[in-house]
Design an enzyme around this catalytic site. Structure first.
Site, short mmCIF file in Angstrom:
data_model
loop_
_atom_site.label_atom_id
_atom_site.label_comp_id
_atom_site.label_asym_id
_atom_site.label_seq_id
_atom_site.Cartn_x
_atom_site.Cartn_y
_atom_site.Cartn_z
N MET A 1 5.18 2.69 1.57
CA MET A 1 6.46 2.36 2.20
C MET A 1 7.07 3.61 2.80
O MET A 1 7.18 4.64 2.14
CB MET A 1 7.40 1.73 1.16
N GLU A 2 7.51 3.49 4.06
CA GLU A 2 7.89 4.64 4.88
C GLU A 2 9.31 5.15 4.68
O GLU A 2 9.90 5.74 5.61
CB GLU A 2 7.71 4.29 6.36
N ASN A 3 9.92 4.96 3.53
CA ASN A 3 11.29 5.43 3.30
C ASN A 3 11.46 6.81 3.95
O ASN A 3 10.64 7.70 3.76
CB ASN A 3 11.58 5.55 1.81
N GLU B 1 5.59 -2.22 12.89
CA GLU B 1 4.28 -2.27 12.24
C GLU B 1 3.13 -2.27 13.23
O GLU B 1 2.08 -1.68 12.96
CB GLU B 1 4.21 -3.48 11.31
N GLY C 1 0.84 -1.19 0.00
CA GLY C 1 0.00 0.00 0.00
C GLY C 1 0.87 1.24 0.00
O GLY C 1 0.61 2.21 -0.71
N HIS D 1 6.01 6.04 11.16
CA HIS D 1 7.26 5.30 10.99
C HIS D 1 8.48 6.24 10.93
O HIS D 1 9.60 5.79 11.19
CB HIS D 1 7.24 4.49 9.70
N HIS E 1 -0.08 6.20 9.10
CA HIS E 1 0.76 5.03 9.37
C HIS E 1 2.21 5.28 8.96
O HIS E 1 3.14 5.10 9.74
CB HIS E 1 0.19 3.83 8.60
N GLU E 2 2.38 5.74 7.71
CA GLU E 2 3.75 5.90 7.19
C GLU E 2 4.50 7.03 7.88
O GLU E 2 5.71 6.94 8.11
CB GLU E 2 3.72 6.13 5.68
#
Length: 912
Positions: free
Chosen positions: A320-322, A377, A318, A358, A354-355
């Site tokens: 990605m928290e780079n 997570e 969905g 992180h 959410h991201e």
């Protein structure tokens, strides 16, 4: 990283309220034993042995990576130059790094102040994704520079450094170069020490076409012409903080953006496909509110000067928290003010929340190894709800948490082939397996239970202590417990929270007897092994439904407690707010006393939901009859709450799928129509003044349920509105499209399907394409089902979305399920080649086979995957086979009584 929802199954952690007769306990023992024997007979009772694996040696480690990459967007290759400042901690003549699908051309090591030593050999260990660089002389302890020139492929597997196909506004097909490194794919972009605990700083440069956007984790500090080609530029980015390799990112492509500054002065941008900048504004607004919220909650500032959120066309997860460059599926980031539905807005808000969580919890402080993935997570999956509740209180998001995460985790946690929250992993194929509802949703549920026990003030204080102490470092679960314990003064570690992390499905049965205000609590066991649990218990009554009348921590096998001043006409409810992570079973008398609380809504929504969900799970486990659940469902006739209806709808959907294996499927559809008709009539088709977000969600849910079940008036109106929509007379609102599309397809013909496929081709928004793809499987005619399956693998469907099309067919009908399974077997080579080593292969398997309810199918599925191995989906295959056996047992046990109940009910209803 954000993953989509998993399918439901059984749950067995339960508390029993009211004294069970001895046969019940005997049933629990025998059920567990029979089930294990059946699993053993099929070879499903235990996971396969772990593959041999060793972490990288610690004799050489990186301090800084200076990395320059030059992607070729036409030939789909890239060239790379790495200069890594490294520390030799122990004299050695070789350096072992991670490397996959990369060819090293030259490599050398230059000790500081000494001559360069060229590597004389590159030994690739492809199975373990490692390379050993051999040197002719010993590398002495100290610092030096490791130089590697290499080439690689811009693959089409949506992992590592890969290509993503998009269409320009003029209709030309082009490709972007993008990254997805979590969990173990940075090694596909450059040789590195690809383990979360081996942190370093990064200086990244990209050589790209001058008309393309180039992005990385940090801000651009230099952009200059590339000397060898006037059409290229070299873009240099600022040095990153100390960070893990899986969080590195770069993107090269064509994008527009919208930007703002958060109140803390951080530059926030949302990058969109060209011409769609307007669709980035909602996510930008959410991100700009979210950063200051987390800064205040953690009392730790966001550490980078900027954050970019970017929509990627081909993207497996969905989001990605780079760090500083968060990548998303288009549908998880883009909102069209006119054509996006309410559920899409909510999803974007949750995924952004959410991201961005992180950026602190995962990026600033990182788990030491993948065993502690839940730290990343589980926490982000909990706090995203806290954030969305802050930004959008009208979403009633915490009630939705119970349906979306809490119950989902319990369903998977109940399986013998589930896993603890913390699970030892080694080989990369094992890491992919734990990105599931246990790490995310059970982790979030345990955090929620802990937050409730500690209180928000001390929880925030503990978070600050944890993040401050371990910033730019790595941590394990015990470090979090210690910080929370120091902040709250409560014995967090001693609470036995380890048991919630290190064990799955409790195998406990807690009997709860209420007699003259005295409560007797005792454990009994559901299986051979009985772990000790510490269970925070809250009890409420109808006197004050929103407050706990009693709070206790059950820390021993037997307890007596007194509940004072309970009147005979008051109901008693265990687990206020459905916060404690366990199931509750009530005696018949106590359950009967709770039904008025459902009908008159005095029982809070989250407790109405939890009560119904527990009962449904107990029925699937064989502890109570499914007929009892159907009777309770009828008590929800006055229910106004969207999330309660959503959970009830989901469970009726599971039951409908089960009964599709019988000859009385239509009777359960009549029941669905009876349950949903009153709320459908109250809501109507069109929004009323004063309605909000949840009303829109509820209307779509109810109309879709009635339409799918064949409710005559709903079907007629859906057809009328669909015709007007297609002819351009009256365009359907975004919130009505899914239920209307689903209804006309389920009861339509080949012409209807052709119209839907035409709408799909014409759609400019990925959200609309996905909306259509998800309902195509509703079609019932065998030749149309085959047409949909063929369409799933066509160029018209993005690779990540093929899974939901095939899954939709499997979930659409009994014939669809068989056709989808045959299609997967016939096309396995292509599907596996596309998704191997990622969680999408697990999702495909789960969606396609879990609805079967015949014992022999479990054996067939197992046999197929023994001859067609999918290492990253081994656990999923085991879980699916177990669920098929559970479905078969459920059907044998309850089908006849359900049929008789539905017939009697039908006979007693007044004829119209």
């Amino acid at each position: 990283m954000w993953l989509a929802a998993a399918a439901p199954s059984l749950a067995r952690r339960l508390l029993f309220l009211g004294p069970p007769p001895p046969p019940l306990l005997l049933l629990l023992f025998s059920r567990s034993s029979r089930r294990r024997r059946r699993l053993h007979s099929l070879g499903l009772a235990a996971m396969p042995e772990k593959r041999p694996f060793e972490r990288l040696p610690a004799d050489v480690s990186p301090i800084n990576y200076s990395l320059c990459l030059k992607p070729d967007l036409l030939d789909f290759t890239f060239e790379g130059k790495l200069e890594a400042a490294a520390q030799v901690r122990q004299a050695t003549n070789q350096i072992v790094m991670n490397c996959a699908d990369i060819d090293i051309i030259t490599a050398s090591y230059a000790p500081e102040g000494d001559e360069e030593i060229h590597a004389t050999g590159f030994n690739y260990q492809n199975e373990d994704e490692k390379v050993t660089l051999s040197f002719p002389s010993t590398l002495q302890t100290g610092t030096g520079t490791l130089k590697i020139d290499f080439v690689g492929e811009l693959n089409d597997k949506m992992k590592g450094f890969y290509r993503s196909k998009y269409t320009t506004p003029s209709g030309e097909v082009r490709y972007a170069a993008v990254t997805q490194f979590e969990a173990t794919d940075a090694r596909r972009a450059f040789p590195c020490w690809d383990e979360p605990a081996i942190k370093a700083t990064f200086d990244i440069s990209l050589v790209v076409p001058k008309d393309r956007v180039a992005l990385s984790n940090m801000n651009v500090i230099d952009r200059k012409p590339y000397p060898d080609d006037e059409n290229l530029v070299e873009v240099k980015f600022a040095r990153t903080p100390v960070m893990s390799t899986y969080l590195v990112a770069f993107v090269v492509g064509e994008y527009d953006f919208v930007e703002t500054r958060s109140k803390d002065g951080v530059c926030v941008r949302v990058y969109t496909p060209v011409g769609k900048a307007e669709q980035g504004k909602f996510a930008l607004e959410v991100a700009a509110k979210t950063l200051p919220f987390y800064k205040d909650y953690f009392n730790v500032p966001y550490p980078l000067p900027k954050i970019d959120l970017i929509a990627i066309a081909d993207f497996a997860a969905g989001a990605m928290e780079n760090w500083g460059l968060v990548t998303y599926r288009e549908t998880a980031l883009l909102i069209d003010p006119k054509n996006s539905c309410s559920s899409s807005r909510q999803w974007v808000a949750l995924v952004v929340g959410h991201e961005l969580a992180h950026q602190w919890f995962g990026n600033l402080v990182t788990m030491e190894w993948w065993t502690h993935l839940w730290l990343n997570e589980g926490f982000a999956s909990w706090i995203e709800y806290l954030c969305v509740d802050h930004c959008f209180p009208e979403y009633d998001i915490w009630t939705q948490f119970v349906s979306a995460d809490y119950t989902r985790a319990q369903e998977l946690d109940a399986l013998d082939n589930s896993h603890p929250i913390e699970v030892s992993v080694g080989h990369p194929s094992e890491v992919d397996e734990i990105f599931d509802a246990i790490s995310y949703s059970k982790g979030a549920s345990v955090i929620r239970m802990l937050h409730d026990y500690i209180g928000d003030k001390d929880f925030k204080k503990g978070m600050n202590m944890y993040l401050t102490k371990f910033q730019q470092k790595n941590a394990a679960t015990e470090d979090l417990w210690e910080s929370l314990e120091n902040a709250s003064g409560k014995p967090i570690a001693a609470l036995g929270l380890g048991s919630w992390l290190e064990q799955h499905h409790s195998s406990l049965h807690l009997t709860f007897c209420l007699s003259q205000c005295k409560i007797y609590l005792f454990f009994s066991c559901l299986g051979e092994d009985c772990p000790q649990w510490m269970v925070p218990i809250t009890i409420s009554t109808s006197e004050d439904p929103n407050q706990a009348k009693l709070k206790i921590l059950m820390d021993k096998p037997e307890m007596n407690v007194v509940l004072k001043n309970v009147k005979p006409d008051q109901w008693v409810k265990l687990n206020l707010g459905t916060v404690g992570f366990y199931r509750t079973q009530y005696s018949s008398a106590m359950l009967e006393s709770l039904l008025p609380g459902i009908r008159d809504l005095s029982l809070p929504p989250v407790d109405r939901l939890g009560l119904q969900n527990d009962l449904f799970s107990l029925a699937r486990a064989g502890i109570i009859s499914t007929v009892e659940v159907l009777k309770v469902m009828e008590a929800f006739v006055n229910e106004p709450n969207y999330t309660v209806w959503s959970d009830l709808s989901c469970n009726l959907g599971i039951l409908s799928t089960l009964l599709s294996h019988t000859d009385f499927y239509e009777e359960i559809q009549e029941f669905v129509k009876d349950v949903f008709s009153p709320i459908g009539e109250r809501l109507g088709w069109d929004p009323k003044p004063g309605e909000g977000h949840l009303d829109a969600l509820l209307r779509g849910l109810v109309l879709g349920k009635l339409g799918k079940a064949g409710h005559k008036a709903t079907l007629e109106e859906a057809r009328r509105r669909f015709k007007d929509h297609v002819e351009g007379k009256q365009i359907l609102s975004a919130d009505l499209r899914s239920p209307v599309y689903l209804t006309v397809l389920k009861h339509g013909d080949g012409t209807t399907l052709d119209i839907m496929l035409k709408l799909h081709k014409q759609a400019d928004m990925q959200e609309e394409k996905n909306r259509i793809e998800r309902v195509l499987g509703a079609t019932l005619l065998p030749d149309l089902i085959q047409k949909v399956l063929t369409f799933a693998l066509s160029e018209e469907v993005r690779p990540q979305d093929t899974v939901s099309v095939i899954g939709g067919v499997a979930g659409g009908s009994k014939h669809g399920r068989k056709a989808a399974w045959k299609f997967i077997k016939d096309n396995w080579e292509e599907l596996y080649n596309r998704y191997q080593g990622g969680f999408l292969i697990s999702r495909l398997i789960k969606l396609s086979v879990e609805g079967f309810a015949v014992d022999k199918m479990a054996g067939e599925v197992k046999a197929f995957f023994e001859s067609h191995p999918a290492p990253s989906a081994e656990r999923t295959v085991q879980q699916c086979c177990e669920n098929i056996l559970l479905n078969a047992a459920w059907l044998k046990r309850d089908a006849e009584s359900i049929h008789q109940y539905l017939l009697q009910r039908k006979a007693s209803l007044p004829t119209v």
